[in-house]
Structures are given as structure tokens and as C-alpha cells.
Design a protein around this motif. Sequence first.
Motif, PDB file in Angstrom:
ATOM      1  N   ILE A 100       4.276  -2.616  -5.483  1.00  0.00           N
ATOM      2  CA  ILE A 100       5.429  -2.414  -6.367  1.00  0.00           C
ATOM      3  C   ILE A 100       5.458  -0.971  -6.873  1.00  0.00           C
ATOM      4  CG2 ILE A 100       6.474  -3.131  -8.538  1.00  0.00           C
ATOM      5  CD1 ILE A 100       5.156  -5.855  -8.131  1.00  0.00           C
ATOM      6  N   THR A 101       4.292  -0.480  -7.277  1.00  0.00           N
ATOM      7  CA  THR A 101       4.240   0.869  -7.825  1.00  0.00           C
ATOM      8  C   THR A 101       4.611   1.897  -6.769  1.00  0.00           C
ATOM      9  OG1 THR A 101       2.464   0.110  -9.247  1.00  0.00           O
ATOM     10  CG2 THR A 101       2.795   2.478  -9.106  1.00  0.00           C
ATOM     11  N   ASN A 102       4.054   1.738  -5.579  1.00  0.00           N
ATOM     12  CA  ASN A 102       4.365   2.701  -4.522  1.00  0.00           C
ATOM     13  C   ASN A 102       5.824   2.613  -4.122  1.00  0.00           C
ATOM     14  OD1 ASN A 102       2.177   4.333  -4.098  1.00  0.00           O
ATOM     15  ND2 ASN A 102       1.094   2.785  -2.905  1.00  0.00           N
ATOM     16  N   VAL A 104      -3.849   1.046 -10.991  1.00  0.00           N
ATOM     17  CA  VAL A 104      -5.241   1.502 -10.837  1.00  0.00           C
ATOM     18  C   VAL A 104      -6.183   0.532 -11.552  1.00  0.00           C
ATOM     19  CG1 VAL A 104      -6.880   3.295 -11.483  1.00  0.00           C
ATOM     20  CG2 VAL A 104      -4.679   3.921 -10.523  1.00  0.00           C
ATOM     21  N   LEU A 105      -5.784   0.056 -12.729  1.00  0.00           N
ATOM     22  CA  LEU A 105      -6.649  -0.892 -13.444  1.00  0.00           C
ATOM     23  C   LEU A 105      -6.823  -2.178 -12.641  1.00  0.00           C
ATOM     24  CD1 LEU A 105      -5.747  -0.688 -17.230  1.00  0.00           C
ATOM     25  CD2 LEU A 105      -7.752   0.169 -16.050  1.00  0.00           C
ATOM     26  N   ALA A 106      -5.718  -2.695 -12.117  1.00  0.00           N
ATOM     27  CA  ALA A 106      -5.807  -3.946 -11.358  1.00  0.00           C
ATOM     28  C   ALA A 106      -6.687  -3.752 -10.122  1.00  0.00           C
ATOM     29  CB  ALA A 106      -4.413  -4.415 -10.948  1.00  0.00           C
ATOM     30  N   SER A 107      -6.504  -2.643  -9.440  1.00  0.00           N
ATOM     31  CA  SER A 107      -7.304  -2.396  -8.241  1.00  0.00           C
ATOM     32  C   SER A 107      -8.763  -2.154  -8.596  1.00  0.00           C
ATOM     33  CB  SER A 107      -6.746  -1.198  -7.478  1.00  0.00           C
ATOM     34  OG  SER A 107      -5.449  -1.490  -7.020  1.00  0.00           O
ATOM     35  N   SER A 108      -8.988  -1.465  -9.713  1.00  0.00           N
ATOM     36  CA  SER A 108     -10.368  -1.209 -10.120  1.00  0.00           C
ATOM     37  C   SER A 108     -11.060  -2.521 -10.456  1.00  0.00           C
ATOM     38  CB  SER A 108     -10.407  -0.304 -11.342  1.00  0.00           C
ATOM     39  OG  SER A 108      -9.734   0.890 -11.076  1.00  0.00           O
ATOM     40  N   MET A 158       3.039   2.372 -14.677  1.00  0.00           N
ATOM     41  CA  MET A 158       2.777   1.473 -13.546  1.00  0.00           C
ATOM     42  C   MET A 158       1.608   1.962 -12.707  1.00  0.00           C
ATOM     43  SD  MET A 158       6.588   0.459 -12.341  1.00  0.00           S
ATOM     44  CE  MET A 158       6.047  -0.576 -10.998  1.00  0.00           C
ATOM     45  N   MET A 159       1.521   3.275 -12.531  1.00  0.00           N
ATOM     46  CA  MET A 159       0.373   3.813 -11.782  1.00  0.00           C
ATOM     47  C   MET A 159      -0.917   3.411 -12.482  1.00  0.00           C
ATOM     48  SD  MET A 159       1.270   7.682 -10.689  1.00  0.00           S
ATOM     49  CE  MET A 159       2.949   8.204 -10.798  1.00  0.00           C
TER      50      MET A 159
END
Lengths: 704, 750
Positions: free
Chosen positions: A431-433, A60-64, A55-56
Motif C-alpha cells: 500500500i505504501t509503495n 517499516v514498523l510492521a516489517s521490522s 505510512m512509510m
Amino acid sequence: MRLLVILLIVAFAVPAYAVISAPLSLFWQAFTAIGMLVAANILVRLRDYRWALVMMGLSVLASSRYMWWRLTETLPIGQGFNAWDIFWACGLIVAELYAYMILVLGFVQTAWPLHRKPEPLPADPAQWPTVDVFIPSYNEPLQIVRPTVLAALALDWPQDKLNIYLLDDGRREEFRQFCEEVGVTHLTRSDNKYAKAGNINAALQRTGGEFIAIFDCDHIPVRSFLQMTMGTMIADPRVSLVQTPHHFFSPDPFERNLNTFRKVPNEGELFYGLIQDGNDSWDASFFCGSCAVLRRQTLDEIGGIATDTVTEDAHTSLRMHARGWKSAYINIPQAAGLATESLSAHIGQRIRWARGMAQIFRVDNPMTMRGLKLGQRLCYTNAMMHFFYGLPRLIFLTSPLAYLLLGADIIKAQGWMVLAYAAPHVLLATITNSRLQGRYRHSFWAEIYETVLAPFIIAPTLLAVLNPKLGKFNVTAKGGIVDRDYFDKDIARPYYVLFLLNLAGLSVGIGRLLLGNPHPDTVLLNLGWTAYNLLIIGGALAVASEKRQVREAVRVRTRIPAAIAAEPGGTAHLTDTLDVSYGGAALQAPEGLSVQPGQRLQVLLMPQRSDVWIDAVVRRSGHRMIAVEYEALSIAQESALVQALFGRADAWMQWRDRQDVDRPLHAFGEVAQNGLRGARAFFRWAFGALLHRAGDRAARSSSA
Amino acid sequence: MRTLKPLIAFAAAALAATTTLAAAEPATATATDTAAVSAPAAATTPVAGAASSRTLSLRDLGMLYSLKLRTVFGQASLPLNLRSDQIVTGANLELRYAHSPSLRFDLSHLSVYVNDQLLRTIPLSAESASGATAQIPIDPRLLLPNNQIRFELVAHYAKPNECEDPAHTTLWADISNESRITLNFASLPQTPKLENLPAPLFDAGDERRVQLPFVFAGSPDTTTLKAAGVVAGWFGAQSAYRGADFPVSFGPLPDSHAVLFVIGSGPWPGLERLGARHEPSVSVVENPTSPGHELLVFSAADADGLVTAAEALALGKLTLRGSEATIGDLQLPAPRQPWVGPQWIDPSQPFRLADGAIGPMTVTGLMPGPIGFEFSLPPDLYPLSDSSVLVTLKYRAAPVSAVSSSLNVLFNEQFIGGVSLDRQNGGKVVDRSSTLKLTVPFGLLRAHNRLDAQYHFRRDTNSACQDFDVTALQGSVDPESTVEIRHYAHFAEMPALEKFAAGGYPYSRLSDLGETTVVLPAAPVEEDISAALIALGHLGRWTRDAATRVSITTTDGLASIKDRDLLLVGRLDRLGLPEDWTTRMPLRLNGQQVELAPIGTLRVFNERWLRGHDVGAAREHASRVLVDAGQRFAAIEGFESPLQRGRSVVLLTAGRDGDVRDAALALTDAGTSQFIHGSLAIMQGSKLSGYELGVHYDVGHLPWWFALRRWFYLHPYLIWPTALLLVIILGSVVMGLMRRRAAQRLAHKT
């Protein structure tokens, strides 16, 4: 190993780059966003920790992907945009880059909480090293320091190898007498140079123990503190620091004013529960000034506690790490203290931390400092960068206003497109956090914690970065007990300015929508954002509505075995306490003992370990309950009380288990509720103040 | 010398016509200079004054719309070019015009000029306002090879000394592009001379498509065809936008100019002497079957010699003197590099717009015409970012122009940007240029591009009577203005017949056609060869170079072709292609039936949602056209070469009752070639439709990072599964690494 990691990074980076940078139409971006969100919602239900790491990665991919799109396609550069747009856009993009960096660094930092267990000590106590306990104090009343000293005296450690030092920078006679009375060393020095750091360094010169345990004078250790921590020190001679969590048994201003004590994890819990534990995997747990053991050899090597910054603790361990020393974190509360009492004091403390971290960032930047490993650099950098959230937070709270109030186009994109890119970015991070931090920080609460502090830490951090000597600000701590409900309007001024601005933005936005705007999706997006901001700022306003603190001594609702004797030497009736405090106790009425209010009796706490009876007077009885108030305590009695109250090895163990597990929607509901409550409190105060002022004016005009 | 006299007289008359207006009728002129010409006597039997006549509308002269004359003093002009082997004996302009009915007719009139000489001033009247025709004879002595016809409108709606807005909307006159010029010619026989080449076979003064028959003695072999191809390419380069048609004859000489290929001695009476040579030679002779026309003859002992002769001509290595030139030893230049040539912009450096200016770069008046620039870009230029093509326009406009004057920029007739000329700072001085930066959308790029900077001046109408001089309104574009191309690759999504129709792609990449093979049916007929030559002429137009490395083969030799782009010519039923070819063809023969290649539903879906092509509708339309046409159609098909990936085939073909020449000629006609696109173009009669049928392949190279992004762009549904897969793998690896690290930490090893 290193080669493998590099290969892995390259093998991952190439397809990741493609996934991040592929341009898509609105339809396909929405498709991708939904796909990622569905995947995340399935992953969050898989319990194996592997899926948390997955999930992390996805987050990161989605945010990137979002950041790539923001940077390459949405900056308002070119024709049709003016310098004003670019100004606002720059602010927002800097804030977003900051948030992105913190997100990624946070994942690195907490990728693997180490869950270190205490190491057993050698069987033969003769091999145990000598330990000096330092309790630095400057201006705290003796009342506060007494239990700490008494608890330190009761630490489970061979008496000949344990020396307690009260480092009194206030050079108070009262303290000297107390020390003499209980048999600890009262150390003073002629000046107060370098404050706490200088105080400890001075004491280091005059003591000789192999290890130094440091407790702030209001952090009361449990008896097992050294047993829990020293094993690691002995097992690994390269460990220079063993840190334990800071635990608070009274509500901090957030908990008190939002009524979340022991329901919602408090501000510090994320750090002590997860981040320090995650840091430990990277050998980057750092010293937090108290509740820790340090190795004297290391302190000598780095020249004592660092004195260049106001957060000497983190700075000291940074230098230790740079010298190749290791640190350890044991995530078991082994000391507890009182939380800061008022919001202003709390803010003052956070300003000091923020300023200190910014100073270290300038003086010994962890990214460039020699001797650190990459993981340590990243963890320290995140720890320091975290305190720069002030400006980004303010930008997030005001950005939609640039569009709604000033008409600036800060994002060169269609509203739906922004949504399609930003939704996976924000939701996946949430969700991940929630999965990673859920036990230590509920979703959306960080927003309130940060919003409350943001206006106050901007100037200290920025100035400290410009020049480490600048940025010393004092917030006058009101201190003491909050004796009535009131709205701290001085602290709250930035919040209500922000609140009113956002309210104006909301009204103007709705007006625009009703009047027919050519880009309703953009207006709606900004309206939604503004509404969210209003809730968060409302939460900050709620925090600023100080609630009355009841009582003098904090009560600890805990069940401890006890015994009651009607008269000294009389029959002891075994029972349990209902709650205990420093001034009295409530006990279950034992069978066959009847007492009257005003009757004097003796109470023995924890009869299995102690034989010190405490004299007390019954204040209330009935309902199978007896409430007693202690009479004047002797040192021995007070020590027994401290032992029972604070010194039990398991005193604080179960606290975390009581809290609710994070459910993001539920957490949002709570945040929203507090937001509305804060807004109400603010309006009540505002109208009251207005009426009051009007009344004054009327009175003045009538008298004139 | 008796026979020579008229000839010289005509030559002198032609000279006179080009320089002065003093000469009278050609027949009356006398000249005595006999030393200038030494033509072989046997070749010349000129026939004087073969009369012909031609009527041109203004549309034929390039005016797609009526000429619009505006303001108190409106002007418009157009060019009229004449062939140099003809002389005009009479000319007449039939002027069709209309004008505003609200003019003061005593002060308004329309004037016509030829080469600045006033022909006629037509007073305007109420009767002529709704449309009138005027017959205006033109003195043929006024006409030169290159002429300018100018119209001037002087129009007023107010009395003298009254206030008048010089740009008032009522001040207008239109000249219809249906106005005609009728020209009577006498042909001007000339001694065949190499010096004149390419005239008279091609004359730059003629705006029409070049018509030049190629004649072979019987069916030629492929080597002879290569020689013909080189010559066709050369004429194609000369004829440029006009296009060139090369009919082919296996024997009979046509009644016109022609190109002749002779090995040994040809079968043609009167040309026997050409066969005696061993060395390759090029000569011009009179057409024995049609006096007044010339033959360009390539002769050699064998076909290779013909190629040498053709290459010598095309490379400009021929000594153009007299009527005949022989070629000894010919060294071919080194193979060309891709896209090197004067016609293509070098993308590695900014292109100065001044080098592509097609007129003056300063304009005057309230409604000036555009400042135009033309330049060609390699058709496979593939921008890697939105701002790859950047126009930096530096301009200066006169400070007197009023508020809301503007400068607009059009790229290939599409508006791409503009700037208001308002001077907000109140400056009254223009002493430096302002800069306008524009990015050109990818979709607008063509092989041949036109950029127009159009000034729109406004006059301050608040003070109507203010003295106003329209000539003070001036605007210019600085020569330093540039077109820059940054972040690009040479790459094309194929099939893209539009790149073939405009740009000759992919064959034109090497200007010597070094990677091009023309494939003809095993037994080519005249139409096939003609179509192939027309296509090579089309390529020559874009390469502007000698096609020295083109190869020509037949379908029998397909197997031996390696690493080349193929230009396939032949009727569907005569091609006889193997099955792995027909399966790739978008339009093919199944037994006797013509059919479109079938396509899967997934691909239709893909095309619809990912590339925005409605393949289903395109197929439906194409099927309907094919049903209507029966077998009477011509077609152009583009597909990937079955012989090698990344190589292209363009097939010029036709149905059983169609003519392949129509397919080739469609390339030379701007009216039809603009509709050629995608992978298939079907021509029925004069109607042509292009189709995108959903099969793709790529030509060229993209940087890996861009190719990767593009792949995901074309497969967007794979993004999140790929992301998920990536992070699952990464998660497992990180899990292992972190577990190891944790164990080491706890064992006090790190």
C-alpha cells in the motif's frame, strides 16, 4: 541539527524497539495486524504528503516486527530440524533480510522527491559558458546517429559556444563524411580501450568546453536541453552534474509483449521519475551515461570518466560526490530514444548494469568510501544492492517448494501465525509503495520485471562481487526487428523450469491437502504462495513470447502544426499532423485541397518556426486524412523533420500524464491476466514442440 | 551411683543397637564406665522403657504407589529410619502382595530382606496371585537407625532349559503400599546433653512432622518472640521437608519435649535455678512434668539476652558440651547478600548436576530406576528467553541395548525431552559421552527442582533364546552434566503464594531475613504466636540460616515499619487493620461478614484475555467455599504492602471460628502446600484451594528493554496505536527536516 537527528532517533528507537519486539499470541498479533492495516487504509486516503511519510514509518514498523519475529522465533534450529531444513531456511531468511533492507533503503531514498525546477540562465548570452556535446558511437548504423547529431546541432545555445563532437570508435568513413557535411567534429582514436569511457576521456583531451553534454548516439535531445540544465550549473559552481531522464518513445520488450505501452509505467520510469528525484534530496543523483551535463573541471579533478567498471557513469558520479561535488536532477524529459528492441538485448543491457554496479560495490564501496555523506552512502548502496535481487527473487519463487515438494520445514511456526505476522509486513509495504510510486510503477509489476531478469543477473553480480574482473557474460542480442511472433525458448528456459516446478508443487500440495495433512494451514499458506509465484512466472513467460514489431520507423502519434503545398512555392494550406515518423506523416486533410495517391507535394512541419519544405509523395488519402511518404531528404530537410519530431521542447512532457494511476487490486488483476496469458503461450509452444518432435520421429522412423 | 546405673545401661544398649546385633535386651546389659557422663544429678530421674507402638504403611515411608517388581529378577527397596531415643522391642511386617497368575510356581518366589538379611522367602502360588497377606515378624536386633527393606522377585514362566524372555510382561508382582510395619518401642531415656542437639527435640530418623511446643512465662514481648522466632527458624531448617509445628503455651509445661524461654526466674517448679544467671545461656534439662522428655531452655536476665542465646545456637556459635552453655559476647555476621547460600544454585555459573545427585549416577538392568538430581533455584528467577534454563546432559549407555532403547528426562516429573539410544552408525563401542541439550519451560521451574534421567532399555526380542544378561544393560550420567541459567533477572509477578509456600519468597531472599518483619495482633494469643513461629520455621527450611535480622512487631507498630516485607499473622477479627490495608486484602472483614475484594469487569476481561486467568470462576468458587465454611476457615493472603510499593505482605489468618495455626500448618504439609498459589488460599478442614484473583504487582527489576517488551505484551491492544502515534510524530518531524533540507538544496546551500 545533527544532534537533533540523533536525539530524535534515540527517542524514536526505544518505543519502536518495544513495539517491534513485544511477543504476542496469535489473537493479539492478528488484532495488531488488522489495526495497522485499517490505519494504513485510512492514511492512504489523506492527501497531505505528511501522511505518506507516516505510512512509510508504519510500514517499516510492521516489517521490522515481522523480521524480529522471524529471526528470534521461527528459525528451524534445535531438535526436530535437520541440516536440510536449516539450509532452506537460511536461504529464505537471507532473501527476506535483503527485501527488508531494500524496502527500508528505498523509503529513505524516496522520502522526499526534490522536484527541482530549472534555473534561469543569465540574461546576457555572452555570459553563458562554452559547451561541448559528445555523441559517442561504436557500431551503431549511421541511420540511428543522424537524428541525434542533427538535433544536437539545433540545440538552443550560442553557436560560437557550442561544439558538437561525434566520438566515433568505429572509425567509419561514412561517419566522417556525414560529420563534414553537417559541420560537426568527427573524433576518432587509435584504439578502443575502456570502450565508451575511454572514448570520452580521449575526447576530453582534445576539446576545451567548460561543460560537456553527453548523449548516447540514439538519444535525441530536444532543443531546450541546455536551457533547462545549464542554469543550475551556472547558479551553483559546486554542481558537477545535471542529469535528466532517459525517455523512450518506442515500447521496450515488456511493453510490446505485454501490450502495456503507455498504459503501465515501464521498468525505467520508477528510477527516472522517482528515485533520481528522491536521490536529489540527498545530493545523490547520479550520472546515467547520457542526457546529462558534466563540468569539465570536475572531470579533470577525478581523472576523467571512471574506467574500472562497466557502469562508468554511476562510478564517475560516485567519485565526484566523494570529492564533495554536488549533483542535480531535473525531472523533465529533455531527450528521447528508442527502447531496446528485443528481450535478449534488454537482458544483455541489464546484465551490464548489474555487473557494473556490483563492480563498484567492490571497487569503491559507498558505505566505506571516504568523503560521502550518510544520505549519499545509503542512496548509492541501495542503487547497488538493488541489482543483487537475482538470488532473493529465485528464493522467493522456490521457497514454498521446499515445503511442498521436499517436506522441509523452513519456518518454525504455525501457518496462521505466519499469516498474522507477514500480512501487515507485505500489505503495508504494498500500500505504501503504491502511494509513493503509483505514478511510476504499478503494484506487483516489479515482480515481473525482476523475475524476467533474475535468472540472468545472479552469476554476473555474484562473480563481480567475488572479483570485479569476473562475470563478463554476453547474451547474444538477436537485434533488429522482431519480424514474427515467436516464443524465445532460450531466454525462457529458466522461466519454464521454474513454472513447471511450481506447478508440480501446486499439484503435490493440493494432493497433500486432499489426503489430510496435519497442518492444513501451513499447506494452504504455501499453496497460496505457489499460486502467486505461478502467476508471476507466467508473466515472465508472457514477456518471452515476442510479438511481431510492425514497421521500420517508429511513428510518433502527435499533433504538430503543419502546412501542405501542392507544388513548390504554391499555396500553403495550414493543417495538423495525425502522426509523424522518420519516413512519412499522416496529416489532417485541409479544406480545399484534394490530392491523389502518387501525387507529389511539399510538407512544412511547424510553420511557425521553420521554413524548410519537405518533398513527399501521397500514399493514401481520404477520411479527411492524407498519408505522405517523404522523398529523399536533404540535410536541411532532415534537420527540420528531426526538429519537428524530436526537438520540440515540449515533445515528451505529457507522456507521463497519460498513464493510469496505480490501483493495487487492478494492477494485480493485470499481472494475473498476463500470468495466465504467458502460461497459455508456454503450453501452446510446449505442445507444439512436442508434436513437432513426435512428428520428426515418426517421419524418421517411416523413412527408415 | 545407684541411680546412674540404668541410665548407663541404656546408653550402652543404644550403642550396641547402632553397631552390632550382639546385645540382648537393654535391661540385661551392664556397663561400669561412669566417667563418661557428668550430668547434674538433680535433673535426671529416668524412667526406663516407657513403651509405645507405631504402625507405618509403606505410603508413610514415601511410597506413593505400589512397588512394582518386574522381569525374571525384580528388585525394589525402601528406607526405614528410626529415632535414636527409642529402641525397637518388636516389629512385624504385614506384607500385602499380588502377582502374575501365569508363573511357574515351582520356580517363582518373593523374598524380603532387612539390611541385606533375608527375613522370609514366600513361595508364590495360584491362590496368592489375586492378592495375599503375609505376616513377617522382624527380629528387632536387625534394626538400625537407618534401615533398608528390600523385596526381590524371582519369577519364571518357562521350564528350566526352555526359552524365556526375561522381560516378559507376565513376569510381575506388586507389593501394595498399604503393607504395614508395626513397631513396638521402648523409649530410651538419655541424659540431657547439648552435644545431642537438635536431638532429641528433633530426630532425623523420624519422618513425621516435628512437633515441638514453645513455652513462655505468660504473654511474651516482641523481643522474646524474636528469640523464639530464631529458634523456630533453626528447627525449621533442621526438620527440612518434614515440616515443623510449634504449639505455644503461656505457662504450663507440656508432656513432651519443649523449648522454654526464661527471663529472670520462671514460674516453673523444679527449674528455679535457671533464673539465677545474668549471662544468656542455653541448657537442656529433663522435663519435670514428663520424665523422659527434655526441655531446651533459653534463659537470660532480659529479653535481649534471650535473643543473644537463640542467635548463638542458630549461628552454631555455642559450645555444645555438657548440659548448659553460656554466651558472653556474640558477634553477628555481616548482613547476607540476596540468594547467597549453599541451598541455592548460583545462577552465574553452570551448576554441576553431580552436586545435586540423590543416588548413584549409574543404573543397571532392564528397568532401572531414574537417576535423580535435586537443586534449588531462587524463586524469583525470571528467564528472559525461552532457552534460559539449559540442561546439558552427558550420558553413556551400554552398547548392548537394543533398538528403541531410550533415555528420557523429566523435570519436576514433567517430560522435557529424550533421546533414542539407537546406534545408527553401528558402533559397538561406547568410549565417550553423548550430549543431550534440553531447554526447560519457564512454567516448570520451582524453588526446589528435581531432574530425573530415566533409562528405558529394550532387549532384542528377535532372538528369544539368546543368552542375555540384564546386568550388562547399564547407563550413566556424567558428573560434568550441568544446568545452566542464562539471560535471567530477579523478578516476580506477585502475589504468588506458590513462591511463598515453596521457597519462602519474598522473605527468603536474604537468608538472615534482613528485610522481614513479622506483625502480630496487638495482643497476640497462643495460636497467633504459634502460627508465626511455624511460618518462621517454614522460612528457616528455605533459608537454612539463622534469622538474626528478622524483626517482630505488632499491628500497633505498623506505621514505623520501613522498607520491609511483612508476614502478618492473626485472625481477621482480631487484626484491627487500618482501612488502607483492608482495601488491599483479597479476603477481608466487612463488619461481621467475610467478603472477597470486589473486582472490575475490565480487570476480569483483562485477566481472561491477557493472562488466561478465569478470575470470575475463581471468585465464584471461593465465595462458595466461604459460604460453606461459615467462619470456620483458615486462609493465606498475599498482597502488596500499603506501606511501600514493591513490598509484599503475606497474611496468615482465619475466620472467627477458625484457627490461624491451620493456615501456617498448611505450609508444612506437602499435601496441602502444593495447592497454595495466587493471591489467596482458603483452608476448610483439610481441604485447601488456591485462587488467582487478578490483582498484580511486580517485585524485582527487569532490564529496561525486557520490561518495555513485557509491558506491551501485557497491553497488546496498545501496540498498533502506539506504533501509529510514533510514526505520526516521526512523520511530522521528518516532514519538517526534509522540507528544510529541500529548501537548502534548492537554494544551493547544501
